[in-house]
Design a protein around this motif. Structure first.
Motif, PDB file in Angstrom:
ATOM      1  N   ILE A  10     -14.050  67.925  -2.893  1.00 51.11           N
ATOM      2  CA  ILE A  10     -13.379  69.040  -2.642  1.00 51.11           C
ATOM      3  C   ILE A  10     -15.236  69.381  -3.660  1.00 51.11           C
ATOM      4  N   TYR A  24      -8.150  79.248  -7.141  1.00 53.05           N
ATOM      5  CA  TYR A  24      -9.034  78.647  -6.979  1.00 53.05           C
ATOM      6  C   TYR A  24      -9.230  78.484  -5.131  1.00 53.05           C
ATOM      7  N   ILE A  77      -6.175  75.769  -4.254  1.00 49.61           N
ATOM      8  CA  ILE A  77      -6.042  74.815  -4.912  1.00 49.61           C
ATOM      9  C   ILE A  77      -5.075  76.224  -5.586  1.00 49.61           C
ATOM     10  N   TRP A 113     -16.388  74.823  -5.441  1.00 51.25           N
ATOM     11  CA  TRP A 113     -15.070  75.170  -5.881  1.00 51.25           C
ATOM     12  C   TRP A 113     -15.578  77.183  -6.017  1.00 51.25           C
ATOM     13  N   GLY A 114     -14.743  77.959  -5.729  1.00 52.01           N
ATOM     14  CA  GLY A 114     -14.801  79.383  -6.156  1.00 52.01           C
ATOM     15  C   GLY A 114     -15.066  79.458  -7.349  1.00 52.01           C
TER      16      GLY A 114
END
Lengths: 119, 108
Positions: free
Chosen positions: A106, A98, A39, A109-110
């Motif tokens: 979701i 991300y 994303i 997340w990174g």
């Protein structure tokens, strides 16, 4: 605890390829109940889903129509990571990228990578 | 693509206020909607899954309702840490996943 660690350059020249890697810890890339997505977020486009890879007895990919001709997401099972490649970039591809896990929403997340497209 | 429209884009409120954020989908998405909170400099964090399921560790002042095309996120008593955040809805009914443009509470 699942952790996603992103790596890759923060500056890419126009017309070149943007490449990022997301290393997974605390889960398996081959998790049959999860999908692994990219994303991006920019002031002009907001949050934009780019694509995903997931394993359901075999590997599948889905991509957003807006980038479908330019994007590849690859699973790397031995290293438990996945990558994003976006070619022919323009300044409009400047964004925070991300990697994320989609399990029930979701949920991980990174850290995000600001990628600037500029010469 | 399904368009997600949030309202308002920003709102003015005080600590302790009850706040409602609306998200409207351009077509029916059943209950395939998530809500996220994003603090400055951080990645978004999921608050609510499938329209109304509060995620583990999320304060109970957050709640979600809705189905079809109209959804709401309610903060029952706005706290100081809620002001610095932007709230987003996201549909996962069909690909491509799409997000609302965000709503940011501001201190009145």
């Amino acid at each position: 605890q699942v952790q996603l660690q992103q790596s890759g350059p923060g500056l890419v020249k126009p017309s070149q390829t943007l490449s990022l890697t997301c290393a997974i810890s605390g889960d398996s890339l081959s998790n049959n109940n999860a999908a692994w997505n990219w994303i991006r977020q920019s002031p002009s486009r907001g949050l934009e889903w780019l694509g995903r890879t997931y394993y359901r007895s075999k590997w599948y990919n889905d991509y957003a129509g807006s980038v479908k001709s330019r994007i590849t997401i690859n699973p790397d099972t031995p290293n438990n990571q996945f990558s994003l490649h976006l070619n022919s970039v323009t300044p409009e591809d400047t964004a925070v990228y991300y990697c994320v896990r989609d399990y029930q929403g979701i949920d991980y997340w990174g850290q995000g990578t600001l990628v600037t497209v500029s010469s | 693509d399904i368009q997600m429209t949030q309202s308002p884009s920003s709102l003015s409120a005080s600590v302790g206020d009850r706040v409602t954020i609306t998200c409207r989908a351009s077509q029916s998405i059943s209950n395939y909607l998530n809500w996220y909170q994003q603090k400055p400099g951080e990645a978004p964090k999921i608050l609510i899954h499938a329209a109304s399921s509060l995620q583990s560790g999320v304060p109970s002042r957050f709640s979600g309702t809705g189905s079809g095309t109209d959804f709401t996120l309610t903060i029952s008593s706005l706290q100081p840490e809620d002001f610095s955040s932007t709230y987003y809805c996201q549909q996962f009914y069909t690909l491509p996943y799409t997000f609302g443009q965000g709503t940011r509470p501001e201190i009145k």
